[in-house]
Scaffold this motif. Structure first.
Motif, PDB file in Angstrom:
ATOM      1  N   SER A 270       3.081   5.210   7.451  1.00 57.34           N
ATOM      2  CA  SER A 270       4.123   4.226   7.162  1.00 57.34           C
ATOM      3  C   SER A 270       4.358   4.234   5.661  1.00 57.34           C
ATOM      4  CB  SER A 270       3.715   2.828   7.630  1.00 57.34           C
ATOM      5  OG  SER A 270       2.636   2.338   6.854  1.00 57.34           O
ATOM      6  N   VAL A 271       5.563   3.939   5.249  1.00 51.69           N
ATOM      7  CA  VAL A 271       5.911   3.915   3.834  1.00 51.69           C
ATOM      8  C   VAL A 271       6.565   2.579   3.508  1.00 51.69           C
ATOM      9  CG1 VAL A 271       7.186   5.029   1.974  1.00 51.69           C
ATOM     10  CG2 VAL A 271       6.241   6.415   3.831  1.00 51.69           C
ATOM     11  N   ASP A 272       5.991   1.884   2.554  1.00 52.89           N
ATOM     12  CA  ASP A 272       6.545   0.623   2.077  1.00 52.89           C
ATOM     13  C   ASP A 272       7.229   0.857   0.736  1.00 52.89           C
ATOM     14  OD1 ASP A 272       5.304  -0.677   4.243  1.00 52.89           O
ATOM     15  OD2 ASP A 272       3.440  -0.871   3.100  1.00 52.89           O
ATOM     16  N   ALA A 273       8.379   0.260   0.549  1.00 54.11           N
ATOM     17  CA  ALA A 273       9.087   0.361  -0.725  1.00 54.11           C
ATOM     18  C   ALA A 273       8.935  -0.958  -1.479  1.00 54.11           C
ATOM     19  CB  ALA A 273      10.554   0.672  -0.489  1.00 54.11           C
ATOM     20  N   GLN A 274       8.011  -0.960  -2.436  1.00 59.30           N
ATOM     21  CA  GLN A 274       7.761  -2.161  -3.241  1.00 59.30           C
ATOM     22  C   GLN A 274       8.498  -2.020  -4.577  1.00 59.30           C
ATOM     23  OE1 GLN A 274       3.614  -3.103  -3.865  1.00 59.30           O
ATOM     24  NE2 GLN A 274       4.054  -4.269  -5.726  1.00 59.30           N
ATOM     25  N   GLN A 275       9.483  -2.864  -4.812  1.00 58.82           N
ATOM     26  CA  GLN A 275      10.233  -2.774  -6.058  1.00 58.82           C
ATOM     27  C   GLN A 275       9.393  -3.326  -7.202  1.00 58.82           C
ATOM     28  OE1 GLN A 275      14.209  -4.356  -5.901  1.00 58.82           O
ATOM     29  NE2 GLN A 275      14.822  -3.258  -7.753  1.00 58.82           N
ATOM     30  N   VAL A 276       9.221  -2.517  -8.250  1.00 64.57           N
ATOM     31  CA  VAL A 276       8.399  -2.926  -9.392  1.00 64.57           C
ATOM     32  C   VAL A 276       9.245  -3.206 -10.627  1.00 64.57           C
ATOM     33  CG1 VAL A 276       6.320  -1.774  -8.581  1.00 64.57           C
ATOM     34  CG2 VAL A 276       7.959  -0.499  -9.960  1.00 64.57           C
ATOM     35  N   ALA A 277      10.497  -2.757 -10.609  1.00 71.11           N
ATOM     36  CA  ALA A 277      11.447  -3.031 -11.689  1.00 71.11           C
ATOM     37  C   ALA A 277      12.819  -2.648 -11.164  1.00 71.11           C
ATOM     38  CB  ALA A 277      11.101  -2.225 -12.950  1.00 71.11           C
ATOM     39  N   LYS A 278      13.847  -2.943 -11.908  1.00 71.14           N
ATOM     40  CA  LYS A 278      15.195  -2.602 -11.478  1.00 71.14           C
ATOM     41  C   LYS A 278      15.318  -1.080 -11.312  1.00 71.14           C
ATOM     42  CE  LYS A 278      20.075  -2.940 -12.695  1.00 71.14           C
ATOM     43  NZ  LYS A 278      21.069  -3.358 -13.714  1.00 71.14           N
ATOM     44  N   GLY A 279      15.637  -0.647 -10.097  1.00 68.63           N
ATOM     45  CA  GLY A 279      15.818   0.773  -9.838  1.00 68.63           C
ATOM     46  C   GLY A 279      14.534   1.571  -9.755  1.00 68.63           C
ATOM     47  N   ILE A 280      13.393   0.898  -9.582  1.00 67.25           N
ATOM     48  CA  ILE A 280      12.110   1.598  -9.471  1.00 67.25           C
ATOM     49  C   ILE A 280      11.319   1.005  -8.303  1.00 67.25           C
ATOM     50  CG2 ILE A 280       9.944   2.249 -10.616  1.00 67.25           C
ATOM     51  CD1 ILE A 280      11.369   1.831 -13.286  1.00 67.25           C
ATOM     52  N   TRP A 281      10.882   1.887  -7.386  1.00 69.18           N
ATOM     53  CA  TRP A 281      10.103   1.452  -6.225  1.00 69.18           C
ATOM     54  C   TRP A 281       8.812   2.263  -6.120  1.00 69.18           C
ATOM     55  CZ3 TRP A 281      15.316   1.958  -6.432  1.00 69.18           C
ATOM     56  CH2 TRP A 281      16.095   0.856  -6.060  1.00 69.18           C
ATOM     57  N   TRP A 282       7.750   1.551  -5.772  1.00 73.00           N
ATOM     58  CA  TRP A 282       6.459   2.194  -5.482  1.00 73.00           C
ATOM     59  C   TRP A 282       6.414   2.419  -3.983  1.00 73.00           C
ATOM     60  CZ3 TRP A 282       1.141  -0.333  -4.653  1.00 73.00           C
ATOM     61  CH2 TRP A 282       0.102   0.602  -4.836  1.00 73.00           C
ATOM     62  N   LEU A 283       6.396   3.679  -3.539  1.00 71.10           N
ATOM     63  CA  LEU A 283       6.411   4.023  -2.124  1.00 71.10           C
ATOM     64  C   LEU A 283       4.980   4.240  -1.651  1.00 71.10           C
ATOM     65  CD1 LEU A 283       9.479   6.463  -2.108  1.00 71.10           C
ATOM     66  CD2 LEU A 283       9.437   3.970  -1.867  1.00 71.10           C
ATOM     67  N   ALA A 284       4.354   3.165  -1.252  1.00 63.56           N
ATOM     68  CA  ALA A 284       2.956   3.205  -0.809  1.00 63.56           C
ATOM     69  C   ALA A 284       2.920   3.201   0.716  1.00 63.56           C
ATOM     70  CB  ALA A 284       2.192   2.035  -1.407  1.00 63.56           C
ATOM     71  N   GLY A 285       1.998   2.459   1.328  1.00 73.87           N
ATOM     72  CA  GLY A 285       1.908   2.409   2.781  1.00 73.87           C
ATOM     73  C   GLY A 285       0.626   3.032   3.292  1.00 73.87           C
ATOM     74  N   THR A 286       0.682   3.608   4.500  1.00 74.93           N
ATOM     75  CA  THR A 286      -0.508   4.157   5.154  1.00 74.93           C
ATOM     76  C   THR A 286      -0.291   5.620   5.519  1.00 74.93           C
ATOM     77  OG1 THR A 286       0.248   3.547   7.374  1.00 74.93           O
ATOM     78  CG2 THR A 286      -0.996   1.885   6.154  1.00 74.93           C
ATOM     79  N   GLY A 287      -1.383   6.259   5.922  1.00 79.63           N
ATOM     80  CA  GLY A 287      -1.287   7.640   6.402  1.00 79.63           C
ATOM     81  C   GLY A 287      -1.511   8.687   5.343  1.00 79.63           C
ATOM     82  N   GLY A 288      -2.057   8.296   4.206  1.00 76.98           N
ATOM     83  CA  GLY A 288      -2.344   9.254   3.138  1.00 76.98           C
ATOM     84  C   GLY A 288      -2.990   8.523   1.978  1.00 76.98           C
ATOM     85  N   ASN A 289      -3.695   9.274   1.144  1.00 74.10           N
ATOM     86  CA  ASN A 289      -4.380   8.649   0.007  1.00 74.10           C
ATOM     87  C   ASN A 289      -3.615   8.855  -1.294  1.00 74.10           C
ATOM     88  OD1 ASN A 289      -4.767  11.351  -0.384  1.00 74.10           O
ATOM     89  ND2 ASN A 289      -6.966  11.240  -0.717  1.00 74.10           N
ATOM     90  N   ALA A 290      -2.331   9.191  -1.177  1.00 69.35           N
ATOM     91  CA  ALA A 290      -1.506   9.394  -2.365  1.00 69.35           C
ATOM     92  C   ALA A 290      -0.109   8.848  -2.092  1.00 69.35           C
ATOM     93  CB  ALA A 290      -1.443  10.867  -2.740  1.00 69.35           C
ATOM     94  N   PHE A 291       0.475   8.233  -3.110  1.00 68.27           N
ATOM     95  CA  PHE A 291       1.771   7.587  -2.971  1.00 68.27           C
ATOM     96  C   PHE A 291       2.826   8.282  -3.832  1.00 68.27           C
ATOM     97  CE2 PHE A 291      -1.285   3.817  -2.569  1.00 68.27           C
ATOM     98  CZ  PHE A 291      -1.440   4.015  -1.208  1.00 68.27           C
TER      99      PHE A 291
END
Length: 487
Positions: A270-291
């Motif tokens: 799964s991939v979560d899109a967490q916005q950390v600033a305007k126009g920047i998202w951290w694509l984390a989630g599950t299924g791997g140890n790297a984002f």
């Protein structure tokens, strides 16, 4: 009539080829000690020591692989019951962020793979692990020749290659291998098989048998060397101190609870899109140890890192496109060549993305993305696309009216000399992979990290990482101090 004659001749040629293959297998059995003796073997134990290079983790793309030293190695094979266990103690001979003194205990009981931890608890592994360990069992002259002697096995024709005779074998369980025999002595010289790699597509593995000795009337090698067909890398080199035939191997059966348990399933991605600033998202989630990290520019999107696997990177790309659906994703920044960071490189190329990285990584990236994947056809093989590469040296600024991302090279970094990171001046954000992970056991590159930050005059508000969690500058410096104090 001509067609009938052609078919008959073809069938005759196939039959003759199979007959020659069976004759070559019979000669190999005789050279090893005789068919009756080979078939009568109940157990085989191989003990020794060696090295197991860390494939895909060489510091320099063109340099040698770092190695695990294996002072204790033991493989016990119960041929009568189709079981095997490999026990090894390995020590990392390279700087590493996790513990480098490890003991491993991996087993196979028929089609059930399982692992035994340090406390003696057994846990079922995946079906893929079972297949790999079944092939591993066939990586000795006795086991592969026995498998070839099985009436249910399919034996191909004999092909000459120098001083070797090569015979393709499909075992009773459907495993495909190629056995090499010495044309003069008829002793097995090697066994080869193909596996599928996220980074390399099809990989031909070859285990060579050297330095035979006679034990209990059977010829056995005292040296095993395994290589892959990528840069002639060695994945294992073991010297045997003791071969034992028909000795006591103990009970290698899987516990009842393990047998009744479901095989370990692939991780759910799964991939979560967490916005950390305007126009920047951290694509984390599950299924791997790297984002991954997503940047939005005026008219396009840029991804930072394509890690882990095709499935993970495809999910990341799909999430990026869904997050900003009105702009095309056109490029991906890849920090360095290590395999956990390039598991999705082939996927990115298949998706048409331009790969941005240090120019020193271009050669290995081109090799990785030019190989075919036929065993498990991947997106790249299906697409027929080739790498589009944009190289950088010390710095590269990606900038328009919406976004500025300053890429910079990490000087004197021994983990990877062509490692790059990113800084977003507008938001005072660092974006990096393998500079620090707050969960690491230790940090061999702490001083280099500090030096590069000081040289670039970076005192970030937040670090958005490929590994680990988002952290502030002060949190990371405190974590580094604690790691150094602990170690």
């Amino acid at each position: 009539m001509t067609r009938i004659i052609s078919i008959v001749l073809t069938m005759a040629a196939v039959a003759f080829g199979q007959s020659a293959g069976l004759k070559a297998i019979a000669n190999a059995a005789d050279a090893l000690g005789g068919k009756e003796r080979i078939v009568a073997v109940k157990t085989l134990v191989i003990e020794g020591s060696g090295v197991a290079p860390n494939v895909g983790q060489n510091p320099h793309p063109e340099g040698p692989l770092p190695t695990w030293w294996v002072p204790e190695f033991k493989r016990s094979i119960d041929l009568a019951n189709d079981r095997a266990r490999t026990e090894q103690h390995r020590i990392g001979m390279f700087p590493f962020a996790l513990p480098t003194d490890q003991r491993q205990n991996t087993s196979l009981d028929g089609d059930v793979a399982f692992n035994i931890n340090a406390e003696g608890r057994a846990q079922r592994a995946s079906d893929t692990a079972a297949t790999d360990r079944r092939i591993e069992m066939l990586g000795t002259p006795i086991t592969i020749v026995r498998a070839a002697l099985d009436p249910a096995a399919k034996i191909g024709a004999v092909h000459k290659k120098g001083k070797e005779e090569l015979i393709d074998i499909v075992t009773a369980k459907g495993d495909k291998l190629t056995l090499g025999l010495d044309s003069t002595t008829h002793l097995p010289t090697a066994v080869s098989w193909i596996t599928s790699s996220e980074n390399l597509g099809d990989v031909v593995n070859t285990t060579s048998f050297e330095d035979y000795e006679t034990v209990s009337g059977i010829r056995l090698p005292k040296h095993y060397v395994t290589k892959i067909d990528f840069r002639n890398w060695t994945s294992g080199d073991f010297h045997v101190s003791k071969n034992t035939v028909d000795g006591d191997v103990g009970d290698l059966a899987a516990p009842a609870a393990v047998k009744s348990a479901a095989a370990l399933a692939p991780p759910v991605i799964s991939v979560d899109a967490q916005q950390v600033a305007k126009g920047i998202w951290w694509l984390a989630g599950t299924g791997g140890n790297a984002f991954s990290i997503l940047f939005e520019f005026d008219d396009h999107l840029t991804l930072f890192e394509a890690p882990t696997s095709e499935a993970r990177t495809k999910a990341v790309i799909d999430k990026a496109r869904a997050t900003v659906p009105n702009k095309p994703l056109t490029e991906v920044i890849v920090t360095h060549h290590h395999f956990d960071h390039t598991g999705g490189l082939r996927t990115a190329v298949a998706e048409g993305l331009t790969v941005i990285s240090h120019q020193g990584n271009e050669s290995i990236f081109r090799e990785m993305t030019s190989r075919k994947a036929t065993l498990k056809p991947d997106l790249l093989t299906k697409s027929g696309k080739t790498l589009k590469f944009r190289g950088m040296d010390d710095t590269l600024v990606l900038k328009d009216g919406s976004m500025e991302v300053d890429l910079f090279h990490l000087h004197d970094n021994t983990h990877s000399p062509y490692l790059i990171a990113a800084f977003v001046p507008r938001d005072n954000l660092l974006v990096q992979g393998d500079l620090i992970d707050m969960t690491w056991f230790k940090h061999p590159w702490a001083e280099n990290y500090r030096q590069n930050l000081a040289m670039r005059k970076i005192h970030f508000a937040k670090d958005i990482p490929v590994h680990g969690r988002i952290a502030t500058f002060d949190e990371e410096m405190a974590a580094l101090a604690e790691m150094e104090k602990r170690n």
